[in-house]
Scaffold this active site. Structure first.
Site, PDB file in Angstrom:
ATOM      1  N   THR A  92       1.380   3.882  -5.931  1.00  0.00           N
ATOM      2  CA  THR A  92       2.484   3.393  -6.759  1.00  0.00           C
ATOM      3  C   THR A  92       1.976   3.364  -8.193  1.00  0.00           C
ATOM      4  OG1 THR A  92       3.204   1.975  -4.951  1.00  0.00           O
ATOM      5  CG2 THR A  92       4.121   1.504  -7.126  1.00  0.00           C
ATOM      6  N   LYS A 167      10.749   4.032  -5.864  1.00  0.00           N
ATOM      7  CA  LYS A 167       9.828   2.967  -5.435  1.00  0.00           C
ATOM      8  C   LYS A 167       9.934   1.751  -6.369  1.00  0.00           C
ATOM      9  CE  LYS A 167       6.153   0.937  -3.672  1.00  0.00           C
ATOM     10  NZ  LYS A 167       6.151   0.357  -2.350  1.00  0.00           N
ATOM     11  N   LYS A 242       2.279  -6.241  -9.850  1.00  0.00           N
ATOM     12  CA  LYS A 242       1.994  -4.882 -10.344  1.00  0.00           C
ATOM     13  C   LYS A 242       3.287  -4.049 -10.357  1.00  0.00           C
ATOM     14  CE  LYS A 242       0.150  -0.474  -8.890  1.00  0.00           C
ATOM     15  NZ  LYS A 242      -0.464   0.357  -7.888  1.00  0.00           N
TER      16      LYS A 242
HETATM   17  P1  NAD Z   1      -6.914  -0.431  -2.164  1.00  0.00           P
HETATM   18  O1  NAD Z   1      -7.479  -1.072  -3.366  1.00  0.00           O
HETATM   19  O2  NAD Z   1      -7.199  -1.010  -0.822  1.00  0.00           O
HETATM   20  O3  NAD Z   1      -7.344   1.127  -2.110  1.00  0.00           O
HETATM   21  C1  NAD Z   1      -7.557   1.922  -3.217  1.00  0.00           C
HETATM   22  C2  NAD Z   1      -8.845   2.699  -2.964  1.00  0.00           C
HETATM   23  O4  NAD Z   1      -9.081   3.603  -4.033  1.00  0.00           O
HETATM   24  C3  NAD Z   1     -10.077   1.782  -2.875  1.00  0.00           C
HETATM   25  O5  NAD Z   1     -10.737   1.994  -1.643  1.00  0.00           O
HETATM   26  C4  NAD Z   1     -10.921   2.214  -4.058  1.00  0.00           C
HETATM   27  O6  NAD Z   1     -12.312   2.140  -3.812  1.00  0.00           O
HETATM   28  C5  NAD Z   1     -10.467   3.641  -4.246  1.00  0.00           C
HETATM   29  N1  NAD Z   1     -10.755   4.185  -5.563  1.00  0.00           N
HETATM   30  C6  NAD Z   1     -10.588   3.596  -6.769  1.00  0.00           C
HETATM   31  N2  NAD Z   1     -10.951   4.442  -7.757  1.00  0.00           N
HETATM   32  C7  NAD Z   1     -11.347   5.579  -7.164  1.00  0.00           C
HETATM   33  C8  NAD Z   1     -11.830   6.833  -7.653  1.00  0.00           C
HETATM   34  N3  NAD Z   1     -11.960   7.063  -8.952  1.00  0.00           N
HETATM   35  N4  NAD Z   1     -12.137   7.791  -6.745  1.00  0.00           N
HETATM   36  C9  NAD Z   1     -11.999   7.557  -5.416  1.00  0.00           C
HETATM   37  N5  NAD Z   1     -11.550   6.404  -4.904  1.00  0.00           N
HETATM   38  C10 NAD Z   1     -11.237   5.432  -5.767  1.00  0.00           C
HETATM   39  O7  NAD Z   1      -5.331  -0.357  -2.413  1.00  0.00           O
HETATM   40  P2  NAD Z   1      -4.202  -0.031  -1.335  1.00  0.00           P
HETATM   41  O8  NAD Z   1      -3.621  -1.310  -0.825  1.00  0.00           O
HETATM   42  O9  NAD Z   1      -4.709   0.999  -0.385  1.00  0.00           O
HETATM   43  O10 NAD Z   1      -3.088   0.610  -2.279  1.00  0.00           O
HETATM   44  C11 NAD Z   1      -3.170   1.947  -2.750  1.00  0.00           C
HETATM   45  C12 NAD Z   1      -1.888   2.290  -3.480  1.00  0.00           C
HETATM   46  O11 NAD Z   1      -0.785   2.128  -2.593  1.00  0.00           O
HETATM   47  C13 NAD Z   1      -1.605   1.385  -4.687  1.00  0.00           C
HETATM   48  O12 NAD Z   1      -1.070   2.181  -5.716  1.00  0.00           O
HETATM   49  C14 NAD Z   1      -0.587   0.383  -4.161  1.00  0.00           C
HETATM   50  O13 NAD Z   1       0.241  -0.115  -5.179  1.00  0.00           O
HETATM   51  C15 NAD Z   1       0.178   1.247  -3.176  1.00  0.00           C
HETATM   52  N6  NAD Z   1       0.836   0.504  -2.095  1.00  0.00           N
HETATM   53  C16 NAD Z   1       0.172  -0.494  -1.440  1.00  0.00           C
HETATM   54  C17 NAD Z   1       0.819  -1.177  -0.418  1.00  0.00           C
HETATM   55  C18 NAD Z   1       0.124  -2.299   0.316  1.00  0.00           C
HETATM   56  O14 NAD Z   1       0.796  -3.042   1.044  1.00  0.00           O
HETATM   57  N7  NAD Z   1      -1.181  -2.432   0.214  1.00  0.00           N
HETATM   58  C19 NAD Z   1       2.139  -0.843  -0.054  1.00  0.00           C
HETATM   59  C20 NAD Z   1       2.763   0.218  -0.705  1.00  0.00           C
HETATM   60  C21 NAD Z   1       2.105   0.889  -1.738  1.00  0.00           C
END
Ligand code: NAD
Length: 293
Positions: A92, A167, A242
């Protein structure tokens, strides 16, 4: 078919594993060791860098925390992607970063899609996510088998950026409606109306909405809602903040009036500042009931 998957966190990790289960060879990269190990245990082939993860891949997927991080990763990997591959971002992110990412892909002649998700970690694990996609019809058609391995509802919303727009708008509705439902229960408490009675009436009346009937913010009426589990997320208030901030950036950029979106953003910002960003976003009810909002 080989997929490069970058960002193996709470959402990306289980999504990558569902691609493995569907028979894809998945080359994964994350900067955090725990995420790498969990993915590897589920059959993801670990890469040492993001660029290595995309080498030889027919499709590349990113699932990252923010727009600026996603753009940096796309800048790193696009030169290393093979000609004719598909690249899509499921994070997102803000509309501006999303459009810039599409431009980067177009400059390399790659098919690209913004394909953010709804459904949370539970949906990511169960492969029941909802995908909303922006990009060409041809890119969407190519992505459909991959998206189907990770989700159950796919909507092609329009051209580049339309998925993120959908979204952001959806989650602005959610943020506002959760506060509305919380306010109604807080008022009912003060008026001596039982929570169950309000639920029974509103869930069958014009106040009916997802925040009430699926994710009810008071304990009792909907046993599976986080309110029955100490407001453990679920969907953390910090993540709702966010998404609401993205809605306000988008509204300012587009000249749209969103006064309730602005009010919801301020209320979730106060919740986050009070150290409650890690609680489920429905815990806003307690803040309202206790006069802390
Ligand atoms: P998260 O923080 O668990 O996962 C993100 C991952 O990206 C982490 O493991 C981090 O180490 C990795 N990362 C960061 N920088 C990096 C880089 N330069 N190279 C490689 N890896 C890197 O977050 P999440 O909950 O998995 O969410 C991910 C996305 O999905 C976000 O944009 C969030 O808004 C969206 N989202 C989350 C949810 C939810 O319920 N968690 C629901 C819908 C959408």
């Amino acid at each position: 078919m080989t997929v490069g998957f970058i960002g193996l966190g709470n959402m990306g990790g289980p999504m990558a594993l569902n691609l493995v289960k569907a028979g894809y060879r998945v080359q994964g990269f994350d900067t955090v060791k725990a995420a790498q190990e969990a993915a590897q245990a589920g059959g993801v082939v670990l890469a040492a860098t993001a660029a290595q993860a995309v080498q030889g891949a027919d499709a590349v997927i990113t699932m990252l925390p923010s727009g600026p991080i996603m753009l940096t990763v796309w800048q790193q990997v696009i030169p290393a992607i093979k000609d004719g591959a598909l690249i899509m971002d499921c994070s997102t992110v803000d509309i501006d970063s999303c459009r810039k990412a599409h431009d980067l892909a177009a400059a390399r002649g790659l098919a690209a899609l913004d394909a953010p998700v709804s459904g949370g970690v539970g949906g990511a694990v169960a492969a029941t996510l909802t995908f909303m996609a922006g990009g060409s019809q041809a890119a969407f058609d190519r992505a459909t088998p991959l998206l189907s391995a990770m989700g159950k509802s796919l909507t092609h919303c329009g051209d580049a950026g339309a998925g993120q727009a959908a979204k952001i708008c959806n989650n602005m509705i959610l943020g506002i409606s959760m506060i509305a439902v919380g306010e109604a229960f807080a008022l009912a408490d003060k008026l001596g109306l039982s929570r169950q009675a309000l639920f029974d009436v509103a869930s069958k009346s014009s106040g009916q909405c997802w925040s009430l009937t699926t994710y009810c913010p008071v304990p009792g009426p909907v046993p599976t809602s986080p309110a029955n589990n100490g407001y453990k997320p679920g969907f953390a208030a910090a993540l709702m903040l966010k998404d609401l901030r993205l809605s306000q950036d988008a509204a300012n950029g587009a000249g749209a009036q969103t006064p309730l979106g602005a009010a919801a953003t301020a209320l979730y910002a106060a919740m986050d500042q009070a150290g409650e960003g890690g609680r489920d976003f429905s815990a806003m009810f307690e803040r309202l009931a206790e006069g802390k909002a």
